[in-house]
Design an enzyme around this catalytic site. Structure first.
Site, short mmCIF file in Angstrom:
data_model
loop_
_atom_site.label_atom_id
_atom_site.label_comp_id
_atom_site.label_asym_id
_atom_site.label_seq_id
_atom_site.Cartn_x
_atom_site.Cartn_y
_atom_site.Cartn_z
N CYS A 13 0.87 -1.16 0.00
CA CYS A 13 0.00 0.00 0.00
C CYS A 13 0.92 1.22 0.00
O CYS A 13 2.14 1.08 0.06
CB CYS A 13 -0.91 -0.03 1.22
SG CYS A 13 -2.42 0.92 0.96
N CYS A 89 -4.20 -0.91 -2.28
CA CYS A 89 -4.69 0.46 -2.47
C CYS A 89 -4.42 0.87 -3.89
O CYS A 89 -3.49 0.38 -4.54
CB CYS A 89 -4.07 1.42 -1.47
SG CYS A 89 -2.31 1.72 -1.67
N CYS A 97 6.75 -0.46 -9.27
CA CYS A 97 7.27 -1.22 -8.14
C CYS A 97 8.70 -1.64 -8.39
O CYS A 97 9.14 -1.75 -9.54
CB CYS A 97 6.42 -2.49 -7.93
SG CYS A 97 4.75 -2.17 -7.40
#
Length: 167
Positions: A13, A89, A97
């Protein structure tokens, strides 16, 4: 896989203060040793939301040792190899990422941010209860899957369906 043979799972998140922390705790509790859950954030707050800690404690979970941490902690050479990475989220789902060890299956299970509810107290409790309940249902579905007998495509489809079934 972890040293114990459990599948390593990472919940992501933005702040790593509520949803991802709750998911980590719930999967570690329900996983029956088949999973080892971790959580992290792209921009960690540095603290776990007190309402998340209250909800976890109310549900009988041990909250000692929980802390907000950066996803960078899981991107280095000494990081665990992940089988699954979940974003919980919408912000983290849209961010770039780090590269995770092990080519994990990545899945988005969006959950409304309970930390956005700041008053009154009963509305805050309701928001954290709802987030916990949604995460628990999805995680119970994950735990019930025969993942060892599923292809990557079958597992991805089943995980997507779990998220879609409980929007």
């Amino acid at each position: 896989m972890s040293d114990s043979g459990a599948m390593n799972v990472l919940f992501l998140c933005t702040g790593n203060s509520a949803r991802s922390i709750m998911a980590e705790v719930v999967l570690n509790a329900l996983g029956g040793g088949r999973f080892r859950a971790y959580s992290a954030g792209s921009h960690p707050t540095g603290t776990v939301n007190p309402a998340a800690l209250d909800e976890l404690a109310r549900r009988g979970h041990d909250t000692s040792g929980l802390h907000s941490k950066s996803w960078r902690a899981f991107a280095g050479d000494s990081a665990p190899e992940f089988g699954l990475v979940f974003t919980v989220c919408d912000n983290a789902a849209n961010e770039t990422c780090p590269v995770w060890h092990g080519s994990p299956i990545t899945v988005h299970w969006g959950i409304p941010d309970p930390a956005r509810v700041t008053e009154p107290d009963d509305a805050v409790r309701d928001a954290f209860r709802a987030a916990y309940d949604r995460l628990s249902r999805r995680i119970a579905g994950l735990v019930a899957l025969p993942i060892e007998a599923m292809s990557v495509a079958e597992l991805r489809a089943a995980l997507d369906a779990l998220g879609d079934a409980d929007p």
